[in-house]
Design an enzyme around this catalytic site. Structure first.
Site, PDB file in Angstrom:
ATOM      1  N   LYS B 105     -56.857  54.298  57.044  1.00  0.00           N
ATOM      2  CA  LYS B 105     -57.702  53.252  56.474  1.00  0.00           C
ATOM      3  C   LYS B 105     -56.814  52.036  56.311  1.00  0.00           C
ATOM      4  O   LYS B 105     -55.910  52.014  55.469  1.00  0.00           O
ATOM      5  CB  LYS B 105     -58.271  53.688  55.119  1.00  0.00           C
ATOM      6  CG  LYS B 105     -59.180  52.615  54.525  1.00  0.00           C
ATOM      7  CD  LYS B 105     -59.713  52.983  53.145  1.00  0.00           C
ATOM      8  CE  LYS B 105     -60.451  51.778  52.577  1.00  0.00           C
ATOM      9  NZ  LYS B 105     -60.354  51.698  51.115  1.00  0.00           N
ATOM     10  N   GLY B 166     -62.592  47.529  42.646  1.00  0.00           N
ATOM     11  CA  GLY B 166     -62.512  47.811  41.213  1.00  0.00           C
ATOM     12  C   GLY B 166     -63.388  46.934  40.345  1.00  0.00           C
ATOM     13  O   GLY B 166     -63.395  47.070  39.127  1.00  0.00           O
ATOM     14  N   GLY B 193     -66.397  47.741  45.351  1.00  0.00           N
ATOM     15  CA  GLY B 193     -67.465  47.120  44.578  1.00  0.00           C
ATOM     16  C   GLY B 193     -68.561  48.073  44.140  1.00  0.00           C
ATOM     17  O   GLY B 193     -69.338  47.752  43.242  1.00  0.00           O
ATOM     18  N   ASN B 214     -64.219  54.823  44.454  1.00  0.00           N
ATOM     19  CA  ASN B 214     -63.017  55.281  43.789  1.00  0.00           C
ATOM     20  C   ASN B 214     -63.056  54.959  42.292  1.00  0.00           C
ATOM     21  O   ASN B 214     -63.254  55.845  41.467  1.00  0.00           O
ATOM     22  CB  ASN B 214     -61.780  54.648  44.442  1.00  0.00           C
ATOM     23  CG  ASN B 214     -60.476  55.228  43.910  1.00  0.00           C
ATOM     24  OD1 ASN B 214     -60.425  55.838  42.858  1.00  0.00           O
ATOM     25  ND2 ASN B 214     -59.404  55.035  44.633  1.00  0.00           N
ATOM     26  N   THR B 215     -62.913  53.672  41.956  1.00  0.00           N
ATOM     27  CA  THR B 215     -62.769  53.295  40.550  1.00  0.00           C
ATOM     28  C   THR B 215     -63.875  53.840  39.652  1.00  0.00           C
ATOM     29  O   THR B 215     -63.598  54.392  38.579  1.00  0.00           O
ATOM     30  CB  THR B 215     -62.728  51.762  40.444  1.00  0.00           C
ATOM     31  OG1 THR B 215     -61.610  51.283  41.187  1.00  0.00           O
ATOM     32  CG2 THR B 215     -62.621  51.308  39.001  1.00  0.00           C
TER      33      THR B 215
END
Lengths: 264, 264, 264, 264
Positions: B105, B166, B193, B214-215
């Site tokens: 990635k 994030g 986002g 993720n976040t």
């Protein structure tokens, strides 16, 4: 069926595990409606009196109640088509007299283009029906003051619209619904406009207690599959709300470490 | 686990059942990360090289790979922290040399405030790495022309951002991502986002092929539960996309019949 | 002053050249208010009765009417602070008895946090005051059915809110205001929430007949200059509406020719 | 003409009083274009080389320069139609060789559907043309990192798009443009998508230094009148920016006093 792990929802004297409520209009057949209701996992199904009547007339949907097991679903009669409080009250009484639950989804929409609810007539009908012992769930514009007044007269929920019925446009009234939720002392059910699973999830993430979906499921090529999608999204949104979503931020925050790994 | 019934997703030589990809940063512990990855049902987990290195240094996350079963997940090394193409290429090669899959990635973000990707360096690195046989998944601004150019040089996906990493702000770049999806010849993965399940569902409803989160999972009070919520929403959005969502309309369309039931 | 070339606006028995109405609250001084009103080019200024009273008490703004030339502006008393219809009616009568124009901006907002209007009390007060010969301009939630009912009882305008008073958030209720405008038989004045000139322009482009601005002008570092900016934007929006704005399109349309100029 | 009182804008070695730039495509005639440019108050007009060529061919717009007084406007040649850097550079050189100002609006858009700009080719062309002494104004996607890179190579402005050319959809890329403005060391001109005066005002309120409008003026039924509307809105937005707009708030703040006036 996806396991439900969120808090139960209490309305009146009933408790609901699923926070997805469904309508019964616009389906291609009663069988399609029945299958979609089952697939949705819902415990509350709203039915227009005309569909549910016992008059034996030629409406192919007249026997809709035969397709809905009353021990599985709360059948919520609605007053769709009522132009004023008097008509809505009459419909509610007829439904109760016909043996349906003494619950009513108040829908009073004099305007044929947008089917938007009348605040004055809705409050008047709500007052009357609450006094008669109905559990009253009014469909309203996203008007925070009206929502409070309906709570003051004893409504069991308020059901603000996200967008006009059948428009599939989502939660256009977000800012107003946020205020309604913040001030609510009864469950808030977002009704009308929910046209995609993401809309249902978003409503739940905002803190709505339930959503009511009809058109988006009924007119799908595969209503039962679409009902399942809405069920998942509604659960997902509620779960996220109960867990707690993070705040938004204007700057980025790295999710991967930005240390000097190249020097490692 | 919710049953997955949507079409499988093919990227490079791999096929994925789940369309939710997850990141491994920001978790409170490797154990929390492992549990969330498992709960998400994902089959692709992205890892920053620093976290995944084998140098045995004191980073408490250095042994992250021990927590990720390589037969369960595709481990996707990312180049987070790279400031330019040269650094990104170096990281990718190091990862491959260390035995990680020859996938990458690409994240090249010279700006520390917003971590927005550099289009020039990203294209340069992609060209190099594709030639070296990597399966390249570039993180990019939602730039339709750049997306096409990256496809032209052989990238396996494009990964446009919805909002800064994030930020939890959702899909602010919707109009541009719609064009990217319309023109894409490879899978489109919305990255960055995605801060709520409704955002993931919305991305899928637009026709994105997958989302990377993720976040929002990592910083939740219960990451595994939040991972499940994202999984359901991602499935719901994809299902709705495959079934086909109704068009939006400006006028209302009654879901209940508006006939003269009072005269019935 | 910018030349005004748009159609005049008629409300009740008055005609207005400017479509920007202004409020008088929150200014640092009566002088600042007077200068801003003059700079705005407005012909309608709304005044809360308290500010406009003749009791000679110690309110430094009590003599506000001395600062507003009644031949230049229509002074529109408002009922800000009224909690119900009875209070609003009382204020309106007091204003008329004190020699102010027999016009009233109905504001009935029982909730102190959001100052949102009460639909039931507003309709009741409107009915009473219209019968007493007042020109009634009700401040309302963006509720299309309520807007029609207020027109039915003889209100001279409807004034839907864009967002809560003083919030500067713009036209959050756009979809509902569009319906109100489409159905209106009287002028529609967008009130509350207009926090920037672009919001005023947008309201006019939608087809609103006028906008009312207070906070954004009053609390500016230079209220008179900000009033001029709002005046220009309001004119610009109205002009564009009268000329006719182009439709939006999903694809690009070249504004420069894309012919083979390199071969020329 | 409305008096201009805002700060002048400097680009390269020129100073502009008006912050509205206009394009010359899509007008029904050169006369209509000339009148709209004059009405807009602009001091910068962009012209595609084809329109401005001196070849005497049969294009009815070929003599467009005869309609634009070069002492009144800066004529900004644009490279509309260029598919890559080489073509754009060639057009810029041709324009300069033909006696036009050594300025260029770089437009490189290989995609015929959306006319979105190519970041790679645009940067390459910018580098070349800056070295050759051109004042370079690149049209770009709203990509903050690309914007910085173009500044690094010496571009005089950056011109991010709000939405695809001619789409009239406004500033869909708001979040990204806000970052570009925050980080910019040169003027930021919002280009493409500006379809209504409110969009122009909003761009200026965000802190953009100028806007470029073409389609919305050119295709209006009265282009000169529409140009005046855009001029007013652009000024209004800039004035509001320089004065300073108030913050938005989630709660209401009364603009009228809520004291107990009824007891006075």
């Amino acid at each position: 069926m996806t396991q439900q792990t969120t808090q139960p929802l209490r309305i009146g004297d009933r408790e609901f595990t699923s926070r997805l409520f469904v309508g019964t209009g616009k389906f291609s057949s009663n069988e399609a409606m029945r299958d979609a209701a089952a697939a949705s996992g819902t415990e509350l199904v709203t039915v227009a009196l005309k569909r549910a009547n016992l008059s034996g007339d030629s409406d192919p949907f007249a026997n809709i109640l035969d397709f809905l097991e009353s021990d599985r679903y709360l059948i919520l009669p609605n007053t769709s088509g009522a132009m004023n409080a008097e008509e809505a009250v009459r419909i509610a009484r007829l439904a109760a007299a016909a043996g349906l639950p003494k619950w009513v989804k108040l829908e009073i929409h004099p305007d044929p283009n947008y089917l938007l609810p009348d605040p004055i007539e809705t409050l008047a009908a709500a007052e009357t029906l609450v006094k008669e012992g109905f559990t009253v769930m009014p469909y309203i514009n996203a008007d925070p003051v009206l929502a409070l007044r309906l709570q003051d007269v004893g409504c069991a929920t308020v059901m603000p619209l996200g967008a006009p019925i059948g428009s599939n446009r989502g939660i256009e009234t977000r800012a107003q619904i946020e205020i309604i939720i913040e001030q609510a002392r009864v469950p808030v059910v977002v009704d009308a406009g929910i046209g995609a699973p993401s809309h249902a999830a978003a409503a739940m993430e905002m803190g709505a207690d339930a959503v009511l979906v009809n058109t988006a499921i009924a007119i799908a090529s595969d209503p039962a599959a679409m009902a399942r999608a809405f069920a998942k999204a509604t659960q997902a949104g509620r779960e996220a709300y109960e867990i707690g979503l993070g705040a938004t931020s204007s700057k980025a925050e790295a999710s991967s470490p930005l240390t000097a790994f190249l020097n490692a």
